[in-house]
Scaffold this motif. Structure first.
Motif: not given
Lengths: 131, 559
Positions: A94, A114-119, A23
């Motif tokens: 992780i 985890p949960g970091t926006p790609t932006t 991703v």
């Protein structure tokens, strides 16, 4: 025109979780970067060799298996011994908070959990790659 | 399900409602969204009525529990007879560490064991191999030889406990070790019960712990089917897994379609090898994800049973009803857990577990709240197990069978997922089957597209993840995380060294030579492996021989 940022995305060790790295790789490509993805099961030596051969500005390492404290430092050491420490090293996976602090001291520039926006990742790479 | 006249009347009434009461409200207040979608991006209607299930034939499509097409469940009494097996996947550090965790879980009322192996064990490397650097004991227990396996099950009676092992490329070796340990406890192979995952196709598609190319992998899988049907009759020889396909980012329909397509590939391959379908098919089992779209998951499980029953009866000519029953294990969705506000993960897991139960699962693993950071601590595993116990013993949902059957929504959704799955089967067949589709990167592309789309939707807040893109606090929760002893690798290395000094090395060499010859020819590999592990040939030594004969698989990188 600015030179495109080149980034190596790599999976060190035996971990097979590649959803995150794929991703992020695609998001970076969509943001205009040249992305090289190594695929799974890479040794630190293979990763550093690929980074030098591909002449990248940065790398994104993904580990979800818990082997980060052994593999990240080895990659950093190999970059140094190959005079390639100007490559920006980032990672994700992780990784418990206290390990993140240790890794930063060793020279990993940023760890994206985890949960970091790609932006946020794109922005970080763009701002921190040395031109 | 309704008579024609009655249905016409209902349709008329519905139309009146739409133009009357509904319109009045919609004119004043818009709904929360223009379109309501499931987590898999399937559109969900405002209201389901008899109209949406008008063609549904009860006897043909729904039927009775324990009877074809098994939509309502595989046993006639389901959870009234026996609750699902509560089976927490566990393993870390050395065999000794994990043995302690197993005894703790059994003491807490867990009813079956589920072994997580570390990556070197899964990839066929001993702990002292350079590829094992940093990985030993990290995401599972480290097993390099029968010695470790003896320690792992020390004091656990293998005639009483059933054991599931998440092991694929090296499944034959670990099964051989398990049989050997049982033998030492005086339990013969025909008395042991359990499961090996042994599903290589999904390793290439989504999970990544493959070693050999597909052809030799398929051969080992069918060697295991053949060997077990004769010698270990109560063992589930494969757990055909959608779990990892879903974790990799697929939709619910893709998870089901790709898993069942893999299932058909195994059945086909075993039949081509000359095995009788009704001899091996009753031992096939499945493994699905339970994600957090509550109803979609329930419909998925129900559709899975119906589709598989028809495939086995119609495509493969199975006669034994047991060959047609899709029995499955479920794990709640690891990818739905968040590092932000981790206590919320207990709630997510509860809902996912409830879906699995309402979907009729045979066994269940509930994830722990701290797994976005590390392997679970003993405390958080206890909460996860208690979640299942509350559902099973307090909530009352286990009192009746398939309680959501007949819901217009659930039945319409079950039908819809079935239809989507059949469409995927056609696509895969048009590409030349699973192996050909794999070579063309079909599965990787489909999954990568779905997971990227989902990520974009989360970032645009079209999909809400509580604590991540809404209701955020920025606070960090302190948790007591499990720490794997970093000394495990060294300890394992020393043990392997000692083992190689004390075993009969000449005998080991001979037995490894036997495996090599068998691998080059057509003999069933399993008896050769069984003999070698008994003499303490290591997992890495056996895999080195097989790597040498079979070669290694190189993935295509699609993103």
């Amino acid at each position: 025109m600015d030179k495109k940022i080149r980034i190596l995305m790599a999976k060190p060790g035996l971990d097979g979780h590649d959803r995150g790295i794929k991703v992020v790789a695609r998001a970076l490509r969509d943001a205009g970067m040249e992305v090289v993805y190594t695929g799974l099961h890479q040794t630190p030596e293979q990763i550093v060799e690929a980074a030098i051969q591909e002449d990248v500005d940065a790398m994104g390492l993904s580990i979800l298996s818990g082997a980060h404290m052994a593999l990240f430092p080895k990659i950093i050491d190999l970059l140094k011994s190959n005079n390639a420490e100007d490559i920006l090293v980032t990672g994700g996976g992780i990784i418990p908070k206290e390990d993140i602090e240790e890794l930063k001291k060793m020279g990993v520039s940023a760890i994206f959990g985890p949960g970091t926006p790609t932006t946020e990742i794109i922005k970080y790479i763009e701002e921190n790659v040395k031109n | 399900m309704f008579e024609k006249d009655k249905l016409e009347e209902l349709k008329k009434e519905k139309k009146e409602w739409e133009e009357g009461s509904l319109k009045k409200v919609l004119d004043k207040f818009a709904e929360r969204k223009d379109e309501f979608m499931s987590i898999s991006d399937a559109p969900i209607e405002r209201l389901y009525t008899p109209e949406e299930v008008e063609g549904l034939d009860y006897s043909e499509k729904i039927g009775y529990p324990g009877q074809f097409p098994f939509t309502r469940g595989v046993q006639p009494t389901m959870y009234r007879g026996k609750l699902w097996t509560m089976r927490q996947y566990a393993g870390f550090g050395s065999a000794e560490d994990t043995n302690k965790r197993y005894k703790y879980l059994l003491d807490q009322g867990q009813t079956g064991l589920s072994v997580a192996f570390d990556l070197p064990t899964q990839m066929g490397y001993d702990s002292d191999h350079q590829m094992a650097l940093g990985e030993v004991g990290k995401c599972g227990v480290s097993i390099s030889s029968l010695k470790d396996m003896e320690t792992l099950f020390d004091g656990i009676p293998l005639d009483k406990v059933s054991t599931s092992m998440t092991i694929n490329s090296t499944a034959a070796i670990l099964l051989a070790m398990y049989i050997a340990v049982a033998g030492k406890q005086g339990v013969p192979p025909d008395k042991i019960t359990g499961t090996i995952q042994n599903d290589l196709l999904k390793e290439y598609i989504a999970r990544g712990t493959y070693i050999f190319p597909p052809a030799p992998s398929m051969r080992i899988v069918t060697d295991i089917f053949d060997y077990c049907s004769k010698n270990v009759p109560r063992w589930n020889t494969i757990s055909i897994s959608g779990y990892h396909i879903r974790e990799a980012g697929s939709t619910a329909a893709q998870e089901l379609a790709f898993t069942l397509a893999n299932g058909m590939t195994y059945v086909d391959s075993a039949i081509k090898k000359g095995l009788d379908v009704d001899k091996f098919a009753p031992r096939l089992s499945f493994f699905f994800n339970s994600h957090n779209d509550f109803f979609e998951e329930i419909a998925k499980f129900r559709a899975a049973r119906r589709i598989w029953a028809k495939i086995m009866a119609e495509k493969f000519g199975a006669k034994n009803p047991k060959s047609m029953m899709l029995r499955f294990h479920t794990q709640t969705a690891g990818c739905s857990l968040t590092a932000q506000q981790p206590y919320n993960n207990i709630i997510r897991t509860t809902l996912e577990a409830l879906s699995a139960v309402l979907g009729g699962t045979q066994s269940l693993h509930t994830n722990s709240m701290d797994e976005a950071f590390a392997l679970p601590s003993e405390e958080s595993v206890k909460v996860a197990l208690r979640t299942q116990q509350v559902i099973g013993f307090e909530s009352g949902v286990a009192n009746t069978i398939d309680p959501l059957a007949g819901s217009y929504f659930i039945e319409a959704l079950t039908d819809k997922i079935e239809k989507e799955v059949l469409e995927y089967f056609d696509q895969i067949e048009a590409l030349g089957g699973v192996l050909a589709a794999l070579e063309r990167g079909f599965f990787h592309k489909e999954i990568a597209n779905a997971s990227y789309r989902y990520q974009k939707e989360v970032e645009a807040a079209e999909k809400i993840v509580v604590g991540v893109n809404k209701f955020t606090t920025g606070e960090e929760t302190q948790m007591n995380l499990l720490k794997v002893d970093p000394g495990v690798q060294k300890k394992q290395e020393d043990q392997i060294k000692a083992l190689k000094e004390e075993r009969d090395n000449k005998k080991v060499e001979e037995l490894l030579g036997g495996i090599r010859q068998a691998a080059k020819g057509d003999d069933n590999l399993i008896p050769y492996i069984t003999e070698a592990v008994k003499e303490y040939a290591t997992l890495g030594e056996i895999c080195d021989v097989l790597r040498d004969v079979f070669g290694e698989y190189k993935e295509q990188t699609v993103f």
